[in-house]
Design an enzyme around this catalytic site. Structure first.
Site, PDB file in Angstrom:
ATOM      1  N   ALA A 163     -17.662  44.784  79.675  1.00  0.00           N
ATOM      2  CA  ALA A 163     -17.969  46.138  80.067  1.00  0.00           C
ATOM      3  C   ALA A 163     -17.124  46.706  79.415  1.00  0.00           C
ATOM      4  O   ALA A 163     -15.775  46.753  79.692  1.00  0.00           O
ATOM      5  CB  ALA A 163     -18.006  46.101  81.152  1.00  0.00           C
TER       6      ALA A 163
ATOM      7  N   GLY B 229     -17.581  40.176  80.690  1.00  0.00           N
ATOM      8  CA  GLY B 229     -19.128  39.967  79.605  1.00  0.00           C
ATOM      9  C   GLY B 229     -19.067  40.170  78.743  1.00  0.00           C
ATOM     10  O   GLY B 229     -19.931  39.339  78.021  1.00  0.00           O
TER      11      GLY B 229
ATOM     12  N   GLU C  92     -19.060  35.862  78.398  1.00  0.00           N
ATOM     13  CA  GLU C  92     -20.537  35.966  79.360  1.00  0.00           C
ATOM     14  C   GLU C  92     -21.875  35.700  77.800  1.00  0.00           C
ATOM     15  O   GLU C  92     -22.645  35.086  77.156  1.00  0.00           O
ATOM     16  CB  GLU C  92     -21.337  36.682  80.291  1.00  0.00           C
ATOM     17  CG  GLU C  92     -20.454  36.044  81.506  1.00  0.00           C
ATOM     18  CD  GLU C  92     -20.256  37.240  82.722  1.00  0.00           C
ATOM     19  OE1 GLU C  92     -20.071  38.647  82.359  1.00  0.00           O
ATOM     20  OE2 GLU C  92     -21.085  37.015  83.534  1.00  0.00           O
TER      21      GLU C  92
ATOM     22  N   GLU D  80     -13.135  39.397  86.660  1.00  0.00           N
ATOM     23  CA  GLU D  80     -14.260  40.220  87.381  1.00  0.00           C
ATOM     24  C   GLU D  80     -13.478  40.168  89.141  1.00  0.00           C
ATOM     25  O   GLU D  80     -13.763  42.002  89.204  1.00  0.00           O
ATOM     26  CB  GLU D  80     -15.145  39.823  87.316  1.00  0.00           C
ATOM     27  CG  GLU D  80     -16.325  41.013  85.786  1.00  0.00           C
ATOM     28  CD  GLU D  80     -16.597  39.814  84.724  1.00  0.00           C
ATOM     29  OE1 GLU D  80     -14.840  38.273  84.759  1.00  0.00           O
ATOM     30  OE2 GLU D  80     -17.039  39.596  84.032  1.00  0.00           O
TER      31      GLU D  80
HETATM   32  C1  LIG Z   1     -30.525  45.255  88.611  1.00  0.00           C
HETATM   33  C2  LIG Z   1     -28.847  45.435  88.348  1.00  0.00           C
HETATM   34  C3  LIG Z   1     -28.612  44.910  89.562  1.00  0.00           C
HETATM   35  C4  LIG Z   1     -26.647  44.790  89.888  1.00  0.00           C
HETATM   36  C5  LIG Z   1     -26.269  43.901  90.177  1.00  0.00           C
HETATM   37  C6  LIG Z   1     -25.130  43.872  89.318  1.00  0.00           C
HETATM   38  C7  LIG Z   1     -24.139  42.723  89.885  1.00  0.00           C
HETATM   39  C8  LIG Z   1     -22.991  42.297  89.486  1.00  0.00           C
HETATM   40  C9  LIG Z   1     -21.954  44.142  89.074  1.00  0.00           C
HETATM   41  C10 LIG Z   1     -20.537  43.448  88.123  1.00  0.00           C
HETATM   42  C11 LIG Z   1     -21.271  43.268  86.802  1.00  0.00           C
HETATM   43  C12 LIG Z   1     -19.734  42.915  85.298  1.00  0.00           C
HETATM   44  C13 LIG Z   1     -20.799  42.778  84.115  1.00  0.00           C
HETATM   45  C14 LIG Z   1     -19.753  42.075  83.710  1.00  0.00           C
HETATM   46  O1  LIG Z   1     -19.384  41.441  83.917  1.00  0.00           O
HETATM   47  C15 LIG Z   1     -18.496  43.439  84.000  1.00  0.00           C
HETATM   48  C16 LIG Z   1     -16.920  43.313  83.003  1.00  0.00           C
HETATM   49  O2  LIG Z   1     -16.827  42.497  81.567  1.00  0.00           O
HETATM   50  S1  LIG Z   1     -15.104  43.854  83.667  1.00  0.00           S
HETATM   51  C17 LIG Z   1     -14.450  44.109  81.887  1.00  0.00           C
HETATM   52  C18 LIG Z   1     -13.533  42.617  82.086  1.00  0.00           C
HETATM   53  N1  LIG Z   1     -12.487  42.742  80.965  1.00  0.00           N
HETATM   54  C19 LIG Z   1     -11.478  42.767  81.544  1.00  0.00           C
HETATM   55  O3  LIG Z   1     -10.998  43.247  82.764  1.00  0.00           O
HETATM   56  C20 LIG Z   1     -10.489  42.724  80.016  1.00  0.00           C
HETATM   57  C21 LIG Z   1      -9.341  44.121  80.083  1.00  0.00           C
HETATM   58  N2  LIG Z   1      -8.857  44.256  79.189  1.00  0.00           N
HETATM   59  C22 LIG Z   1      -7.129  43.615  79.322  1.00  0.00           C
HETATM   60  O4  LIG Z   1      -7.736  42.899  80.649  1.00  0.00           O
HETATM   61  C23 LIG Z   1      -6.361  43.494  77.660  1.00  0.00           C
HETATM   62  O5  LIG Z   1      -7.009  44.597  77.228  1.00  0.00           O
HETATM   63  C24 LIG Z   1      -5.611  42.490  77.786  1.00  0.00           C
HETATM   64  C25 LIG Z   1      -7.106  42.171  77.109  1.00  0.00           C
HETATM   65  C26 LIG Z   1      -5.566  41.520  78.447  1.00  0.00           C
HETATM   66  C27 LIG Z   1      -5.142  43.154  76.171  1.00  0.00           C
HETATM   67  O6  LIG Z   1      -4.000  43.527  76.920  1.00  0.00           O
HETATM   68  P1  LIG Z   1      -3.136  44.625  76.100  1.00  0.00           P
HETATM   69  O7  LIG Z   1      -2.651  43.181  74.434  1.00  0.00           O
HETATM   70  O8  LIG Z   1      -1.540  44.856  76.864  1.00  0.00           O
HETATM   71  O9  LIG Z   1      -4.030  45.675  74.839  1.00  0.00           O
HETATM   72  P2  LIG Z   1      -4.294  46.625  75.790  1.00  0.00           P
HETATM   73  O10 LIG Z   1      -5.079  46.582  77.512  1.00  0.00           O
HETATM   74  O11 LIG Z   1      -3.606  48.110  75.708  1.00  0.00           O
HETATM   75  O12 LIG Z   1      -5.640  46.573  74.814  1.00  0.00           O
HETATM   76  C28 LIG Z   1      -6.161  47.771  73.589  1.00  0.00           C
HETATM   77  C29 LIG Z   1      -6.852  48.613  73.810  1.00  0.00           C
HETATM   78  O13 LIG Z   1      -8.112  48.011  74.014  1.00  0.00           O
HETATM   79  C30 LIG Z   1      -9.112  48.764  75.588  1.00  0.00           C
HETATM   80  N3  LIG Z   1      -9.445  47.469  76.389  1.00  0.00           N
HETATM   81  C31 LIG Z   1      -9.157  46.430  76.097  1.00  0.00           C
HETATM   82  N4  LIG Z   1     -10.454  46.228  77.382  1.00  0.00           N
HETATM   83  C32 LIG Z   1     -11.683  47.044  77.612  1.00  0.00           C
HETATM   84  C33 LIG Z   1     -12.475  47.497  78.419  1.00  0.00           C
HETATM   85  N5  LIG Z   1     -12.689  45.923  78.749  1.00  0.00           N
HETATM   86  N6  LIG Z   1     -12.794  48.262  78.255  1.00  0.00           N
HETATM   87  C34 LIG Z   1     -12.300  49.290  77.731  1.00  0.00           C
HETATM   88  N7  LIG Z   1     -11.255  49.741  76.960  1.00  0.00           N
HETATM   89  C35 LIG Z   1     -10.629  48.735  76.982  1.00  0.00           C
HETATM   90  C36 LIG Z   1      -6.973  49.304  76.479  1.00  0.00           C
HETATM   91  O14 LIG Z   1      -7.853  50.623  76.830  1.00  0.00           O
HETATM   92  C37 LIG Z   1      -6.369  50.094  74.947  1.00  0.00           C
HETATM   93  O15 LIG Z   1      -6.608  51.051  74.827  1.00  0.00           O
HETATM   94  P3  LIG Z   1      -5.924  52.129  73.890  1.00  0.00           P
HETATM   95  O16 LIG Z   1      -5.175  52.283  75.379  1.00  0.00           O
HETATM   96  O17 LIG Z   1      -5.286  51.041  72.893  1.00  0.00           O
HETATM   97  O18 LIG Z   1      -6.738  53.269  73.611  1.00  0.00           O
END
Ligand SMILES: CCCCCCCCCCCCC[C@H](O)CC(=O)SCCNC(=O)CCNC(=O)[C@H](O)C(C)(C)COP(=O)(O)OP(=O)(O)OC[C@H]1O[C@@H](n2cnc3c(N)ncnc32)[C@H](O)[C@@H]1OP(=O)(O)O
Length: 268
Positions: free
Chosen positions: A73, A118, A121, A142
């Site tokens: 997400a 996600g 997933e 998450e």
């Molecule tokens: C009827 C309906 C009922 C509803 C019930 C609901 C029940 C549950 C509800 C919850 C739903 C959850 C759904 C889903 O599962 C949720 C998710 O997916 S949560 C997100 C999980 N992902 C992460 O946590 C990954 C985050 N990223 C990182 O940890 C790091 O990027 C990394 C992978 C470790 C790499 O680190 P680095 O090498 O340092 O790189 P950067 O961090 O600098 O990243 C580069 C660049 O990308 C941007 N970025 C990275 N990840 C994301 C992201 N997830 N979203 C937005 N942007 C992201 C980061 O900001 C950098 O951008 P820049 O700074 O360069 O502009």
């Protein structure tokens, strides 16, 4: 005979190409292939279009980014959104995963960068996952965000890697490596980056030459049988196979074998 590749580029993140029976959906939303509701609507639309094309049998799901498969997400979008918007995003992502699982097409997730939340997933909903041996992580973090996987991760992961391993991964939220993913059976192939594209294309070709009805019936039997007792599962297998026996493709497959030539399956 190669028919011309057809290509469609979406506004959000999908770049779709088709060449023969093989379609490729490339996720391309820099920097991390983090998704929004609009991304999922576009992805489902792309799947609808591919499913309506009788030539397509297998879909390669890959990323344009050398660093990310998908980071899940879009956390900027998620943090700025209302609770209703957040639930809507979870629901949209869940619908995409269900669309992949219930499709008659075979989906192969080609992971060569971070696959988190996600993003992982999405790959778990695919039929097959393969990976490149590089410096990136997979995981369901998450729990560290005060959330929980909402797109099937708590249900699909244990069915793939086992309940005990899934419990540790889900309850720690810790990332793991492509090597771990191969060891645990989450991916079935792990290749050096220089070989990955060629091996991924080979896998897609190997699947694409099979009869479409047999591919979709086998996919359904795999999915429907996994959660029921063996006796019921064998009934499911028999039911899915029954209509194949009378299919024109089954006759073509047998004739091709006896005539020592490649089969020409037409999906009927
Ligand atoms: C009827 C309906 C009922 C509803 C019930 C609901 C029940 C549950 C509800 C919850 C739903 C959850 C759904 C889903 O599962 C949720 C998710 O997916 S949560 C997100 C999980 N992902 C992460 O946590 C990954 C985050 N990223 C990182 O940890 C790091 O990027 C990394 C992978 C470790 C790499 O680190 P680095 O090498 O340092 O790189 P950067 O961090 O600098 O990243 C580069 C660049 O990308 C941007 N970025 C990275 N990840 C994301 C992201 N997830 N979203 C937005 N942007 C992201 C980061 O900001 C950098 O951008 P820049 O700074 O360069 O502009």
């Amino acid at each position: 005979m190669h028919d011309a590749a057809t290509r469609a580029v979406g506004r959000e993140w999908t770049d779709v190409e088709r060449e023969g029976a093989i379609a490729t959906i490339t996720l391309d939303r820099p920097p991390a292939n983090a998704y929004t509701i609009a991304c999922h609507a576009e992805l489902v639309h792309a799947i609808d279009l591919l499913e309506a094309d009788p030539r397509v049998r297998v879909v390669r799901l890959r990323s344009a980014s050398p660093k990310f498969f998908s980071a899940g997400a879009d956390l900027r979008d998620y943090a700025a959104g209302s609770v209703e918007a957040r639930s809507a995003l979870a629901d949209a992502a869940r619908r995409t995963c269900a669309r992949i699982e219930t499709s008659g097409l075979i989906f192969v997730a080609e992971i060569a960068g971070h696959a988190l939340g996600g993003g992982l997933e999405l790959a778990l909903a695919c039929d097959i996952r393969i990976a490149s041996r590089a410096q990136y992580t997979l995981g369901l973090p998450e729990i560290a965000l005060g959330l929980m996987p909402g797109n099937g991760g708590t249900q699909r992961l244990p069915r793939i890697v086992g309940r005990a391993r899934a419990a540790e991964l889900l309850l720690t939220g810790e990332p793991f490596t492509p090597e771990d993913a191969l060891e645990w059976g989450l991916v079935t192939q792990l290749h050096d980056p220089i070989d990955f594209e060629e091996r991924a294309a080979l896998l897609a070709r190997r699947i694409s030459v099979a009869a479409p009805l047999a591919l979709s019936a086998t996919k359904r039997a795999l999915q429907r049988g996994v959660d029921v007792d063996l006796e019921r599962a064998l009934e499911i297998e028999a039911g899915e196979g029954a209509h194949l026996v009378a299919s024109a493709d089954a006759a073509e497959g047998l004739a091709a074998f006896l005539e020592k030539r490649p089969p020409r399956f037409e999906g009927r």
